[in-house]
Design a protein around this motif. Structure first.
Motif, short mmCIF file in Angstrom:
data_model
loop_
_atom_site.label_atom_id
_atom_site.label_comp_id
_atom_site.label_asym_id
_atom_site.label_seq_id
_atom_site.Cartn_x
_atom_site.Cartn_y
_atom_site.Cartn_z
N PHE A 1 0.86 -1.18 0.00
CA PHE A 1 0.00 0.00 0.00
C PHE A 1 0.89 1.22 0.00
O PHE A 1 2.11 1.13 0.21
CB PHE A 1 -0.95 0.00 1.20
CG PHE A 1 -0.25 0.19 2.54
CD1 PHE A 1 -0.10 1.44 3.09
CD2 PHE A 1 0.25 -0.91 3.23
CE1 PHE A 1 0.55 1.61 4.32
CE2 PHE A 1 0.90 -0.76 4.44
CZ PHE A 1 1.05 0.51 4.99
N GLU A 2 0.31 2.39 -0.21
CA GLU A 2 1.08 3.63 -0.26
C GLU A 2 0.95 4.37 1.07
O GLU A 2 -0.15 4.63 1.54
CB GLU A 2 0.58 4.50 -1.41
CG GLU A 2 0.83 3.88 -2.78
CD GLU A 2 0.21 4.67 -3.92
OE1 GLU A 2 0.94 5.04 -4.86
OE2 GLU A 2 -1.01 4.92 -3.86
N GLY A 3 2.09 4.70 1.67
CA GLY A 3 2.07 5.36 2.97
C GLY A 3 3.45 5.75 3.41
O GLY A 3 4.37 5.90 2.60
N ILE A 4 3.63 5.89 4.76
CA ILE A 4 4.92 6.37 5.27
C ILE A 4 5.73 5.26 5.94
O ILE A 4 6.87 5.48 6.34
CB ILE A 4 4.75 7.56 6.24
CG1 ILE A 4 4.09 7.11 7.55
CG2 ILE A 4 3.96 8.69 5.58
CD1 ILE A 4 4.17 8.16 8.65
N VAL B 1 9.01 1.28 13.16
CA VAL B 1 9.35 1.99 11.93
C VAL B 1 9.97 1.00 10.95
O VAL B 1 10.93 0.30 11.28
CB VAL B 1 10.33 3.16 12.20
CG1 VAL B 1 10.67 3.88 10.90
CG2 VAL B 1 9.74 4.13 13.21
N LEU B 2 9.40 0.92 9.74
CA LEU B 2 9.88 0.00 8.72
C LEU B 2 11.30 0.35 8.32
O LEU B 2 11.58 1.48 7.92
CB LEU B 2 8.96 0.04 7.50
CG LEU B 2 9.36 -0.84 6.31
CD1 LEU B 2 9.22 -2.32 6.67
CD2 LEU B 2 8.52 -0.51 5.09
N ALA B 3 12.21 -0.62 8.44
CA ALA B 3 13.61 -0.39 8.08
C ALA B 3 13.72 0.03 6.62
O ALA B 3 13.12 -0.59 5.73
CB ALA B 3 14.43 -1.65 8.32
N SER C 1 9.56 6.62 6.52
CA SER C 1 9.71 7.24 7.84
C SER C 1 11.12 7.06 8.38
O SER C 1 11.69 7.97 9.00
CB SER C 1 8.70 6.64 8.82
OG SER C 1 7.38 7.03 8.49
N ASP C 2 11.70 5.88 8.15
CA ASP C 2 13.07 5.62 8.60
C ASP C 2 14.04 6.59 7.92
O ASP C 2 14.92 7.16 8.57
CB ASP C 2 13.43 4.17 8.27
CG ASP C 2 14.75 3.73 8.89
OD1 ASP C 2 15.16 4.34 9.90
OD2 ASP C 2 15.36 2.77 8.39
#
Length: 528
Positions: free
Chosen positions: A100-103, A119-121, A125-126
């Motif tokens: 999906f599209e996001g942060i 927080v996704l590596a 956001s990372d």
């Protein structure tokens, strides 16, 4: 000449009438056509909708009425033919797409404050510097603190098209931090754990079959082979299925030659066979497949093919029993119809769809009946093997008519929990405690470099459990007098969920599998 001029119009009229009469007769044999002088009439449903729209005493949402009417019609079909309203279609499709599209951040809402819980590596956001534990103050121009904030609101603010930018104001260590995040494509992983159980045995857990599952599986297998993979445990428990083609491609990696994997057939769908078409990555090594009562659809296709060809030992409990194939059709109003178009059959010809003739309510309650009749504890009961028998080339008896019956049964863990413990685990309170305890003791957990180290070194009874009791009390849950078995279970869950907090699902499974009876049984089989 004059006589011809008089009769010519009459002759043309006769020819025209005869032609129209013949044409009308021919049209009657064409599907969906109407007679020559028959006017197109609206359906009864459309007539009712029009009358409600024009004459009803109050204003109503005709879209809602239309949705309800469609759902009522589908209620007379099988339980897996469903209508997806337009406002839910994107969310439903995301799970199958695998992204999906996001942060790229997970969050909790605690005390009217939104926290970054993970927080996704290497995600957006990372890259923008957001850290686990940061508090969101503003997203764009919107303040995201206070009683009005909820999951839906923050989700809509954070998500958006890839490449779009959003300014975010955070609170970190008492100081405000502002950063700009460029949204991107965020993966929804279906292979959520892949590691070596020992020096030669690999473990892979697949939670669904989405558009990226086969690609993820191949990457996991290649990494495990670099680490010495000779035997494999493939965990399909709680895998509700998804895209059939992904399961077929995965089966191809385990089966050789042009073996039949599955075939589908329906009243309006001709028989279609799906066979192996390339050399597989793991055609010879020992293989165990774990299934349970929540393994369904594409999971059953994969397990059924491997069982029919004597390629794997199936361990666990009888699978769900969904042998129906759906296709999704987009509708004009932006909604979609997911319609059952065929049944699938294993290589031996087994259709493992369980009965659904008693209605959708009875269909949903079928798993409850497995507990009631003792199947979840004893496995081999008369109700389990009510379907027809089939024999594999090696002489093993397998069954159709309601799920994949495992070769080796492992009973459901029916250890009962106290009301207070169940209350804690059935609400968000427990997961919120894990996050809160991690943030408060972040420096302590830095010493553990892997889930294995955490499992050996982190003892919840040395402080974490007491903190959980205090946290539960603040949520009106009294754990002071729960049984010793409950305390043991909660300590185990503190370990597994803390591993998830730090290493996501990979960590969860690495720690949880230490206690898992099906994994232990699978290892025993692979060691033999």
């Amino acid at each position: 000449m004059k006589k011809l001029q008089v009769w010519l119009p009459l002759l043309f009229s006769i020819v025209l009438i005869v032609g129209m009469w013949i044409g009308s007769g021919l049209r009657k044999n064409i599907p969906f056509s109407r007679g020559l002088f028959e006017s197109a009439r609206p359906s009864t449903i459309q007539e009712v909708m029009d009358l409600i729209n024009l004459r009803y005493v109050d204003s109503v949402s005709t879209d809602s009425l239309s949705d309800d009417a469609v759902m009522a019609m589908l209620g007379h079909l099988d339980p897996h033919s469903i209508y997806i309203p337009a406002n839910r279609l994107a969310e439903v499709n995301e799970d199958l797409q695998g992204n999906f599209e996001g942060i790229g951040v997970e969050y909790f809402i605690l005390s009217d404050t939104v926290y970054a819980s993970n927080v996704l590596a290497d995600g957006p956001s990372d890259k923008a510097g957001i850290k686990t534990g940061d508090r969101f103050l503003k997203v764009g121009d919107s303040v995201v603190t206070g009683k009005d904030i909820n999951g839906d609101k923050i989700r809509k603010l954070l998500r958006g098209p890839s490449g779009s930018k959003v300014n975010i104001t955070l609170l970190r260590d008492g100081k405000q931090v502002t950063t700009t995040v460029t949204r991107g494509m965020i993966p929804l992983y279906s292979v959520d754990a892949s590691y070596m159980l020992d020096s030669t045995t690999g473990y892979i857990h697949v939670n669904k079959f989405s558009g990226t599952t086969y690609e993820e599986f191949m990457a996991a297998m290649e990494e495990l082979q670099k680490k010495g993979l000779k035997k494999l445990m493939l965990d399909l428990r709680d895998n509700g299925g998804g895209i059939l083609g992904e399961a077929i491609d995965m089966a191809d990696e385990f089966l050789d030659d042009d073996k039949l994997i599955v075939y589908t057939q329906g009243s309006h769908s001709k028989k279609t066979e799906y066979r192996c078409k390339r050399p597989g990555l793991f055609e010879k090594g020992e293989l165990v497949v774990l299934i349970d009562e929540n393994s369904a659809s594409a999971s059953e296709v994969l397990a059924g093919a491997l069982q029919d060809w004597d390629r794997a030992t199936i361990v666990g409990r009888r699978s769900f029993g969904k042998g129906l194939v759906q296709e999704q059709y987009e509708l004009n109003n932006g909604s979609a119809l997911r319609l059952t178009v065929a049944r699938y059959y294993t290589p031996l010809g087994r259709n493992i769809q369980k009965p659904y003739g008693n209605g959708r309510a009875a269909y949903r309650e079928e798993l409850d009946h497995r507990f009631e009749n003792g199947e979840m504890l004893h496995g081999d009961t008369a109700t389990t093997h009510a379907g027809p028998q089939y024999k594999t080339k090696k002489g093993k008896i397998v069954y159709g008519g309601g799920g994949i019956t495992p070769d080796v049964f492992v009973p459901y863990d029916t250890t009962s929990l106290s009301r207070e413990t169940y209350q804690l685990l059935s609400t968000p309170a427990f997961s919120r405690f894990i996050f809160t305890y991690f943030i408060q003791h972040r420096d302590y957990f830095k010493q553990f470099k892997s889930p294995l180290e955490l499992a050996k070194g982190f003892k919840p009874e040395n402080g974490a459990y007491a903190s959980l009791v205090d946290y539960a009390a603040k949520n009106n849950i009294n754990l002071q007098n729960i049984p010793a078995r409950d305390k043991e279970e909660l300590n185990r869950r503190i370990q597994t969920w803390m591993a998830r907090q730090i290493w996501r699902m990979e960590g969860y499974f690495e720690v949880n599998n230490y206690f898992d009876n099906e994994v232990k049984k699978g290892q025993e089989i692979l060691i033999q």
